[in-house]
Design an enzyme around this catalytic site. Structure first.
Site, PDB file in Angstrom:
ATOM      1  N   ALA A   1      27.944  28.466  53.918  1.00  0.00           N
ATOM      2  CA  ALA A   1      28.198  28.412  55.142  1.00  0.00           C
ATOM      3  C   ALA A   1      29.616  27.728  55.710  1.00  0.00           C
ATOM      4  O   ALA A   1      30.117  27.120  55.114  1.00  0.00           O
ATOM      5  CB  ALA A   1      26.877  27.859  56.150  1.00  0.00           C
ATOM      6  N   LYS A   2      29.933  27.963  57.158  1.00  0.00           N
ATOM      7  CA  LYS A   2      31.121  27.439  57.552  1.00  0.00           C
ATOM      8  C   LYS A   2      30.838  27.330  59.027  1.00  0.00           C
ATOM      9  O   LYS A   2      30.525  28.373  59.684  1.00  0.00           O
ATOM     10  CB  LYS A   2      32.321  27.938  57.199  1.00  0.00           C
ATOM     11  CG  LYS A   2      33.370  26.851  57.094  1.00  0.00           C
ATOM     12  CD  LYS A   2      33.095  25.974  55.515  1.00  0.00           C
ATOM     13  CE  LYS A   2      34.479  25.036  55.621  1.00  0.00           C
ATOM     14  NZ  LYS A   2      34.124  24.295  54.260  1.00  0.00           N
TER      15      LYS A   2
END
Length: 425
Positions: A113-114
């Site tokens: 994720a980011k």
């Protein structure tokens, strides 16, 4: 100096396509099923929010925030939150996918994720940044969670922001939830060994590669470009294991001493000199900083910025081994020349994965409610990094491909196999 989770090569036009170019080569090597390919190339969730914040002067400014979850098939998603003016959705998508591959390479049970907020933290007060962080946390309260999605520091954020994020999330839950975020201050559940973790992973990767190339560490010369958190710890740890670091560099220039630089003294000088090596007398200042990259050394560790090895200088590189401490220090065009020259390059997706590994350890300790010693953290992270190197090296031998593509092959194969066993699409 805190740990910052790594990023992929930055393609200003479309960073997602930059990530996909290497993904596509690895998928072709594996003969990846088209259905699985289509699943893996697409993020599983994208959340964009508007964040109205009261500024110190009483005005209200609206900020744009994002969180992308690329995959959670291996476990809760993991990835940093960056505060920068060039944050945009394509960049965050690329970073999220890249984190999936990074976690899979080192075999930790996380997806990728980011997140990011388009802002300039250098022009904001601590109060404004705190209000922004808390608003972002509230907006993502249905996304974040120790079993769902775990943020961490990235560009423009650090332990302070992670503390605010943890506190705001904990308030919404009515109880302290340390494990919702990593990269926290030690007093709030941060892990010992986290600050030096990325540089330590570079050291382990370098020694593992030197063993394959039959380079004796006690006779090895090292050049380290970038003397920040990653580069300085990598240099120090390699020196402690017998290597001779002959060149280091930072924003003030590149320094060379053929007899070897005393890294501990160089770090002390930097820390007492406003964080720079300017005026350092333990080595000679080189005419041009970029000359460090073309020194006749055994090992080159680019640990500064992206694309420092490119078509303009790759022909002049004389190192036998490149270990990428930085994020994307080698341009895609230079890859082919490096391979033709027979230089082994340990890619960033593997070499600087020590940081996210110890981030995982922080989460584990928070879940256990028990702190590990620095020695235990180092021992376990060293083992994970060595095992990951061996897997990537074996894949490079099996498929007769460079280490960079082999790292993607190992990662994609693991994620694809998991999808096949779990099914559901």
């Amino acid at each position: 100096m805190g740990y910052i989770e790594p990023a992929p090569i930055k393609d200003k036009s479309n960073p997602f396509e930059s990530m996909m170019s290497r993904f596509n080569i690895a998928a072709e090597v594996l003969g990846l099923d088209e259905q699985v390919y289509n699943v893996l190339k697409s993020p599983s969730k994208q959340v964009s929010v508007s964040l109205p914040i009261t500024m110190d002067d009483g005005s209200i400014q609206v900020f744009e925030g994002h969180r992308v979850i690329h995959s959670n098939i291996l476990g809760p998603s993991k990835g940093g939150v960056r505060y920068a003016m060039d944050v945009h959705l394509d960049e965050v998508k690329a970073l999220a996918a890249w984190m999936t591959w990074k976690c899979a390479v080192v075999d930790i049970p996380y997806g990728g994720a980011k997140g990011g907020i388009k802002c300039n933290p250098r022009q904001m007060s601590a109060g404004e940044i705190e209000r922004l962080t808390r608003a972002y946390t509230q907006a993502m309260s249905g996304v974040f969670g120790p079993d769902r999605d775990i943020p961490a520091p990235d560009m423009g954020t650090g332990p302070r922001e992670m503390a605010w994020l943890m506190d705001e999330y904990s308030r919404s839950m009515g109880t302290t939830v340390n494990a919702v975020v990593t990269g926290k201050p030690l007093v709030l559940g941060g892990s010992l060994g986290r600050v030096e973790a990325t540089g330590r992973g570079v050291m382990v990767s370098a020694l593992a590669a030197m063993e394959k190339l039959k380079i004796n560490p006690y006779h090895a010369s090292i050049a380290v470009q970038g003397f920040g958190n990653v580069g300085s710890f990598a240099a120090l740890l390699l020196e402690e294991r017998g290597c001779t670091v002959v060149s280091i560099s930072d924003i003030s220039g590149a320094y060379y001493n053929e007899k070897g630089i005393d890294i501990k003294k160089a770090i002390e000088y930097r820390d007492n000199n406003n964080g720079t090596l300017e005026g350092y007398t333990g080595a000679t200042l080189m005419d041009k900083p970029e000359e460090l990259l073309t020194l006749e050394v055994d090992v080159l560790v680019p640990a500064a910025v992206e694309d420092v090895i490119h078509l303009g200088n790759v022909d002049q590189i004389k190192a036998k081994l490149i270990v990428e401490g930085a994020n994307g220090p080698t341009s895609a065009e230079a890859d082919k020349v490096i391979n033709e020259k027979g230089i082994m390059a340990v890619p960033d997706i593997l070499a600087n994965a020590g940081g996210v590994t110890v981030s995982y350890f922080e989460w584990v300790q928070n879940r256990l409610g028990y702190k590990w010693t620095r020695e235990r953290v180092n021992r376990r992270s060293d083992r994970i990094m060595k095992d990951a190197f061996d897997k990537v090296y074996n894949a490079s031998q099996k498929y007769d491909i460079p280490m960079r593509i082999a790292a993607y092959v190992v990662a994609i194969e693991k994620v694809a196999e998991t999808y096949k066993f779990r099914g559901g699409f």
